[in-house]
Design an enzyme around this catalytic site. Structure first.
Site, PDB file in Angstrom:
ATOM      1  N   ALA A   1      41.044 -22.734  -8.789  1.00 29.82           N
ATOM      2  CA  ALA A   1      41.102 -22.856 -10.249  1.00 29.82           C
ATOM      3  C   ALA A   1      41.961 -24.041 -10.715  1.00 29.82           C
ATOM      4  CB  ALA A   1      41.614 -21.554 -10.853  1.00 29.82           C
TER       5      ALA A   1
ATOM      6  N   GLU B   1      37.407 -33.342  -1.679  1.00 28.72           N
ATOM      7  CA  GLU B   1      37.484 -32.110  -2.476  1.00 28.72           C
ATOM      8  C   GLU B   1      36.328 -31.194  -2.067  1.00 28.72           C
ATOM      9  OE1 GLU B   1      37.453 -32.999  -6.678  1.00 28.72           O
ATOM     10  OE2 GLU B   1      36.832 -30.947  -7.198  1.00 28.72           O
TER      11      GLU B   1
ATOM     12  N   ASN C   1      40.605 -27.615  -1.329  1.00 28.54           N
ATOM     13  CA  ASN C   1      39.889 -26.781  -2.290  1.00 28.54           C
ATOM     14  C   ASN C   1      40.968 -26.275  -3.263  1.00 28.54           C
ATOM     15  OD1 ASN C   1      38.601 -24.914  -3.827  1.00 28.54           O
ATOM     16  ND2 ASN C   1      37.535 -23.904  -2.146  1.00 28.54           N
TER      17      ASN C   1
ATOM     18  N   ASN D   1      43.882 -17.686  -4.976  1.00 24.99           N
ATOM     19  CA  ASN D   1      42.879 -16.622  -4.765  1.00 24.99           C
ATOM     20  C   ASN D   1      42.008 -16.825  -3.533  1.00 24.99           C
ATOM     21  OD1 ASN D   1      43.628 -15.185  -7.204  1.00 24.99           O
ATOM     22  ND2 ASN D   1      42.657 -16.874  -8.310  1.00 24.99           N
TER      23      ASN D   1
ATOM     24  N   HIS E   1      34.427 -27.365  -2.617  1.00 26.35           N
ATOM     25  CA  HIS E   1      34.263 -26.079  -3.312  1.00 26.35           C
ATOM     26  C   HIS E   1      33.208 -25.270  -2.585  1.00 26.35           C
ATOM     27  CE1 HIS E   1      36.750 -27.391  -6.591  1.00 26.35           C
ATOM     28  NE2 HIS E   1      36.111 -28.543  -6.547  1.00 26.35           N
ATOM     29  N   ILE E   2      33.493 -24.016  -2.419  1.00 27.90           N
ATOM     30  CA  ILE E   2      32.543 -23.134  -1.723  1.00 27.90           C
ATOM     31  C   ILE E   2      31.299 -22.945  -2.592  1.00 27.90           C
ATOM     32  CG2 ILE E   2      32.242 -20.784  -0.795  1.00 27.90           C
ATOM     33  CD1 ILE E   2      35.425 -20.826  -0.505  1.00 27.90           C
TER      34      ILE E   2
ATOM     35  N   ARG F   1      34.008 -24.923 -15.338  1.00 30.24           N
ATOM     36  CA  ARG F   1      34.198 -25.270 -13.920  1.00 30.24           C
ATOM     37  C   ARG F   1      33.616 -26.640 -13.578  1.00 30.24           C
ATOM     38  NH1 ARG F   1      36.072 -20.487 -11.515  1.00 30.24           N
ATOM     39  NH2 ARG F   1      35.327 -18.670 -12.652  1.00 30.24           N
TER      40      ARG F   1
ATOM     41  N   ARG G   1      36.758 -11.146  -2.079  1.00 27.38           N
ATOM     42  CA  ARG G   1      36.675 -11.601  -3.471  1.00 27.38           C
ATOM     43  C   ARG G   1      35.247 -12.047  -3.801  1.00 27.38           C
ATOM     44  NH1 ARG G   1      38.534 -17.678  -5.205  1.00 27.38           N
ATOM     45  NH2 ARG G   1      38.208 -17.401  -7.428  1.00 27.38           N
TER      46      ARG G   1
ATOM     47  N   ARG H   1      27.857 -23.122 -12.564  1.00 25.90           N
ATOM     48  CA  ARG H   1      28.555 -21.917 -13.027  1.00 25.90           C
ATOM     49  C   ARG H   1      28.996 -22.108 -14.487  1.00 25.90           C
ATOM     50  NH1 ARG H   1      32.830 -20.187  -8.576  1.00 25.90           N
ATOM     51  NH2 ARG H   1      32.778 -18.309  -9.867  1.00 25.90           N
TER      52      ARG H   1
ATOM     53  N   HIS I   1      40.458 -27.317 -12.233  1.00 35.15           N
ATOM     54  CA  HIS I   1      40.070 -27.473 -13.639  1.00 35.15           C
ATOM     55  C   HIS I   1      41.274 -27.598 -14.580  1.00 35.15           C
ATOM     56  CE1 HIS I   1      36.565 -26.028 -11.566  1.00 35.15           C
ATOM     57  NE2 HIS I   1      37.108 -24.846 -11.380  1.00 35.15           N
TER      58      HIS I   1
HETATM   59  C1  DQA Z   1      36.203 -22.728  -6.159  1.00 33.71           C
HETATM   60  C2  DQA Z   1      35.563 -22.874  -7.537  1.00 33.71           C
HETATM   61  C3  DQA Z   1      36.601 -22.714  -8.631  1.00 33.71           C
HETATM   62  O1  DQA Z   1      35.996 -22.867  -9.904  1.00 33.71           O
HETATM   63  C4  DQA Z   1      37.227 -21.349  -8.556  1.00 33.71           C
HETATM   64  O2  DQA Z   1      38.256 -21.218  -9.510  1.00 33.71           O
HETATM   65  C5  DQA Z   1      37.723 -20.998  -7.194  1.00 33.71           C
HETATM   66  C6  DQA Z   1      36.975 -21.436  -6.021  1.00 33.71           C
HETATM   67  C7  DQA Z   1      35.148 -22.761  -5.037  1.00 33.71           C
HETATM   68  O3  DQA Z   1      35.550 -22.902  -3.885  1.00 33.71           O
HETATM   69  O4  DQA Z   1      33.956 -22.608  -5.290  1.00 33.71           O
HETATM   70  O5  DQA Z   1      38.696 -20.268  -7.048  1.00 33.71           O
HETATM   71  O6  DQA Z   1      37.077 -23.824  -5.950  1.00 33.71           O
END
Ligand code: DQA
Length: 158
Positions: A80, A101, A77, A14, A103-104, A114, A21, A110, A83
């Site tokens: 999903a 690692e 990154n 995604n 994450h944005i 997550r 998104r 959240r 997790h």
């Molecule tokens: C993410 C956080 C994840 O929980 C989520 O499923 C994503 C993006 C982030 O970059 O914040 O798709 O990895």
């Protein structure tokens, strides 16, 4: 100092939809803008940058396997898959390439599902919640660390 650092950026499912998104969480910049800007930054830092985004777990695993002996560092990154994927964890352990690692969003602020990552404990470090800047901080850290380690090695010769 001519040592080129080979860094592979891996983006999971995604993240191809960045820019459209959930823009309140992930912002308005697209993935191609991000990668283009990172390539500009990496040139200044003596980094040769490679990138893969896939929505498919096996494609990401195959890419990790093929990075062995070619890539010095990974920035991932896993989206999903963070997790859920013990398979990506195992692949990263198997190739033994250090990784950061990213994450944005702040995954700890959240939904509770997550907060668990299958990768964090085997990573060099985790950057979460700094938006797309997190990717650039990861690159900076890599160039600082590897340039220092190359310098230390070459110093030992004298
Ligand atoms: C993410 C956080 C994840 O929980 C989520 O499923 C994503 C993006 C982030 O970059 O914040 O798709 O990895």
């Amino acid at each position: 100092m001519n040592n080129i650092i080979h860094v592979l950026i891996i983006n999971g499912p995604n993240l191809n939809l960045l820019g459209t998104r959930e823009t309140n969480i992930y912002g308005h910049e697209t993935l191609s803008d991000l990668i283009e800007n990172m390539k500009k930054q990496s040139k200044k830092d003596n980094i040769s940058l490679y990138h893969i985004q896939s929505n498919s777990e096996h494609v990401l695993i195959d890419k990790i396997h093929s990075a062995k002996n070619k890539i010095n560092y990974i920035v991932i990154n896993p989206a999903a898959f963070t997790h859920t994927s013990i398979a990506i964890r195992d692949a990263l352990i198997a190739v033994d390439i250090p990784f950061i690692e990213v994450h944005i969003s702040n995954i700890f602020a959240r939904e509770s599902f997550r907060s668990h990552s299958w990768l964090s404990d085997i990573s060099q470090g985790v950057i979460s919640g700094l938006g797309l800047d997190g990717y650039y901080w990861a690159l900076k850290t890599i160039s600082n660390r590897l340039i220092h380690s190359y310098q230390n090695k070459s110093n030992k010769k004298f």
